[in-house]
Enzyme design. Structure first.
Site, PDB file in Angstrom:
ATOM      1  N   CYS A   1      24.235  -8.624 -11.927  1.00 62.41           N
ATOM      2  CA  CYS A   1      23.236  -7.264 -12.150  1.00 62.41           C
ATOM      3  C   CYS A   1      21.679  -7.947 -12.477  1.00 62.41           C
ATOM      4  CB  CYS A   1      23.519  -6.431 -13.181  1.00 62.41           C
ATOM      5  SG  CYS A   1      24.928  -5.390 -12.789  1.00 62.41           S
TER       6      CYS A   1
ATOM      7  N   CYS B   1      24.998  -8.056 -16.638  1.00 61.14           N
ATOM      8  CA  CYS B   1      25.866  -9.376 -16.587  1.00 61.14           C
ATOM      9  C   CYS B   1      24.959 -10.545 -15.710  1.00 61.14           C
ATOM     10  CB  CYS B   1      27.073  -8.799 -15.512  1.00 61.14           C
ATOM     11  SG  CYS B   1      26.588  -8.409 -13.980  1.00 61.14           S
TER      12      CYS B   1
ATOM     13  N   HIS C   1      29.148  -1.489 -10.796  1.00 57.05           N
ATOM     14  CA  HIS C   1      28.622  -1.978 -12.090  1.00 57.05           C
ATOM     15  C   HIS C   1      27.537  -0.645 -12.260  1.00 57.05           C
ATOM     16  CE1 HIS C   1      29.489  -6.417 -13.552  1.00 57.05           C
ATOM     17  NE2 HIS C   1      30.644  -5.593 -12.554  1.00 57.05           N
TER      18      HIS C   1
ATOM     19  N   LYS D   1      26.481   2.934   1.724  1.00 59.72           N
ATOM     20  CA  LYS D   1      25.591   2.631   2.834  1.00 59.72           C
ATOM     21  C   LYS D   1      25.589   3.476   3.985  1.00 59.72           C
ATOM     22  CE  LYS D   1      25.763  -2.415   1.914  1.00 59.72           C
ATOM     23  NZ  LYS D   1      26.130  -4.030   2.300  1.00 59.72           N
TER      24      LYS D   1
ATOM     25  N   GLU E   1      24.652  -0.502 -13.369  1.00 55.01           N
ATOM     26  CA  GLU E   1      23.349  -0.587 -13.070  1.00 55.01           C
ATOM     27  C   GLU E   1      23.087  -0.403 -11.618  1.00 55.01           C
ATOM     28  OE1 GLU E   1      23.840  -3.833 -16.377  1.00 55.01           O
ATOM     29  OE2 GLU E   1      25.206  -2.726 -14.730  1.00 55.01           O
TER      30      GLU E   1
ATOM     31  N   ARG F   1      15.710  -9.401  -8.650  1.00 53.51           N
ATOM     32  CA  ARG F   1      15.070  -9.040  -7.005  1.00 53.51           C
ATOM     33  C   ARG F   1      14.481  -7.749  -6.857  1.00 53.51           C
ATOM     34  NH1 ARG F   1      19.233  -8.175  -2.034  1.00 53.51           N
ATOM     35  NH2 ARG F   1      17.957  -7.071  -0.608  1.00 53.51           N
TER      36      ARG F   1
ATOM     37  N   LYS G   1      16.934  -2.079   9.089  1.00 53.26           N
ATOM     38  CA  LYS G   1      16.650  -2.728   7.925  1.00 53.26           C
ATOM     39  C   LYS G   1      15.581  -3.675   8.466  1.00 53.26           C
ATOM     40  CE  LYS G   1      19.688  -4.381   5.180  1.00 53.26           C
ATOM     41  NZ  LYS G   1      19.619  -4.161   3.764  1.00 53.26           N
TER      42      LYS G   1
ATOM     43  N   LYS H   1      20.298  -9.136  -9.223  1.00 54.00           N
ATOM     44  CA  LYS H   1      19.733  -7.775  -8.629  1.00 54.00           C
ATOM     45  C   LYS H   1      18.381  -7.133  -9.389  1.00 54.00           C
ATOM     46  CE  LYS H   1      24.094  -7.066  -6.118  1.00 54.00           C
ATOM     47  NZ  LYS H   1      25.235  -5.870  -5.995  1.00 54.00           N
TER      48      LYS H   1
ATOM     49  N   ARG I   1      21.426   2.904  -6.761  1.00 50.81           N
ATOM     50  CA  ARG I   1      21.750   3.586  -5.484  1.00 50.81           C
ATOM     51  C   ARG I   1      21.732   5.228  -5.755  1.00 50.81           C
ATOM     52  NH1 ARG I   1      23.542  -0.108  -1.973  1.00 50.81           N
ATOM     53  NH2 ARG I   1      24.435   1.571  -0.684  1.00 50.81           N
TER      54      ARG I   1
END
Length: 498
Positions: free
Chosen positions: A294, A142, A87, A430, A89, A300, A465, A297, A94
């Protein structure tokens, strides 16, 4: 200062002028969505959001993304070399991380001019105080932000039921959905009934297509009750309705589905179709996706920042967005605030530097010319179906290979035989962002590296991470709050690549 229209115009111009045709929709047949991150540079002695004076600022697009697709769970790969979520966004975000990695390389390795300045801790950096970032999207995200109330004078996307929005109780049922066949035809976006009733069909004007805009236009559509420009009392007056008695008969629908196993949508006719405030996953064609909506996210990001876990090793504080600007489309200020900010208010015990950011949310009056609605009007009753563009464009303000065009999660044109090879990886996958992170880390002398990395031996993507302890602590705090406790997390096996 800047205005929402200035941000939108800058992003549209960048897309139209600075990007090639590769990955863009086929004219009059395809549509797409656009998102971008804009860097705002204010005079050093002025706060970025000063509204008392018209402070001149410098604006620059530093990342951009287009796209409308997601891959299903069965297509996810443990090697980290596929884009799960394309998507617009997410592509823009990224691409922004790629830009941040380049800026850290300028600061930490080349010691050149950068958006970062040295922090107080070893190996850590902070954003220059005169800089901020605005996120732009040509359409409401969305998920929860797209569940927008619709008044009885607007053209309905499905068979309506009249509800009193203030107390969320049904007032009058609809007899139009008496049988399941009619109900399915109203809910199916490609059914003749839905096409006939939903906004944005070729027979309607462009103004009808974007009814949720709080400005007067030469259109039969009245101003939107959910616009940020109008109070409820003003909206009642505009529509000739007694205070408190206006009727919401439906809501704009989101294709994002409620998280499996959690509270679901009521799926009743009209305004009772959706429940608001819930986490949602993006829909797939048959194969369920694991990608959160989205709206979820971006909410977040408003707590954890846009930089992700890896980059927190190098930063003293998260990189927050200062504002979100939405293009001309169905829009509700209330729904946007609920989805992006209000749902995060229960988050407690965040580590130092993290917080629920005070995000400014605004809408532009400018329409993206390759949006579904704009293309639909242009093509009128042209032959064939209007379909979403299958490609996603990533652009970052970096010197080497800034453009990255993908389809189905891989670089456009990738053959089955090439999958698994380095050439079949998006630059914002990634594994490629991890490679850029490792390259940055290896360019810094050991005694100048952040303590979070220097004091332990780390190997896999997951280990790096997890070692960003403050970020992980903040992420845990967010998941302890509702509705984020039901967030779908990918299995650790998808993060074991090196």
């Amino acid at each position: 200062m800047w205005t929402p229209d200035e941000i939108a115009q800058l992003c549209y111009a960048h897309y139209n002028v600075k990007l090639p045709k590769q990955g863009k929709p086929e004219p009059n047949r395809e549509w797409t969505l656009l998102a971008a991150v804009v860097k705002i540079q204010s005079p050093a002695d002025q706060a970025w959001d000063s509204t008392e004076k018209q402070v001149p600022v410098t604006k620059e697009v530093v990342s951009l993304g287009t796209g409308t697709k997601c891959i299903g769970q069965s297509k996810m790969r443990k090697s980290g070399d596929i884009l799960n979520d394309s998507h617009a966004e997410i592509i823009a975000k990224r691409s922004f991380q790629r830009y941040l990695l380049h800026q850290l390389h300028l600061a930490a390795v080349l010691q050149e001019d950068s958006i970062f300045v040295p922090g107080t801790q070893r190996g850590r950096w902070r954003l220059r105080p005169d800089l901020s970032f605005v996120f732009f999207s040509s359409h409401t995200p969305c998920g929860d932000a797209s569940i927008i109330p619709m008044l009885e004078f607007e053209e309905q996307p499905c068979c309506p039921v009249i509800r009193n929005w203030a107390n969320n109780s049904p007032v009058k049922g609809s007899d139009n959905l008496g049988d399941s066949k009619n109900k399915r035809s109203c809910e199916d976006p490609e059914s003749p009934a839905a096409k006939k009733m939903r906004p944005g069909t070729p027979a309607r004007s462009l103004s009808n297509c974007v009814a949720h805009r709080g400005t007067q236009e030469s259109s039969p559509v009245k101003p939107d009750v959910s616009s940020s420009d109008l109070t409820k009392e003003k909206m009642d007056a505009v529509n000739g309705i007694a205070p408190g008695s206006f009727k919401v008969v439906d809501v704009y629908r989101t294709g994002a589905k409620c998280v499996p196993g959690e509270t679901g949508d009521l799926r009743q006719p009209g305004a009772a179709y959706h429940q608001v405030g819930l986490l949602r996953v993006k829909p797939g064609r048959g194969d369920r996706t694991c990608s959160m909506s989205c709206s979820d996210k971006i909410a977040r990001w408003n707590v954890l920042g846009c930089q992700g876990a890896l980059l927190m090793h190098f930063l003293e504080k998260p990189i927050y967005l200062s504002a979100v600007v939405i293009g001309k489309c169905p829009y509700s200020q209330e729904a946007m605030r609920r989805a992006l900010i209000d749902r995060c208010q229960e988050v407690l015990a965040l580590p130092r530097g993290f917080g629920v950011h005070k995000l400014k949310i605004q809408q532009s009056g400018l329409l993206f010319e390759q949006s579904r609605c704009a293309v639909q009007v242009k093509r009128a009753d042209g032959p064939g179906r209007l379909v979403p563009c299958g490609a996603a464009i990533s652009w970052s303000a970096v010197p080497e290979q800034p453009l990255d065009v993908t389809a189905n999660g891989f670089p456009q044109g990738t053959t089955k035989k090439e999958i698994g090879s380095p050439r079949a990886r998006s630059r914002i996958s990634k594994v490629e962002l991890f490679r850029s992170f490792q390259k940055l880390l290896n360019s810094i002398a050991g005694d100048e590296q952040p303590d979070s990395i220097r004091v332990q031996k780390l190997d896999t993507y997951q280990e790096y991470k997890d070692a960003a302890s403050a970020y992980q602590e903040a992420w845990s705090a967010l998941r302890r709050a509702q509705p984020f406790a039901s967030w779908i997390r990918n299995s650790p096996e998808y993060h074991q690549f090196k």
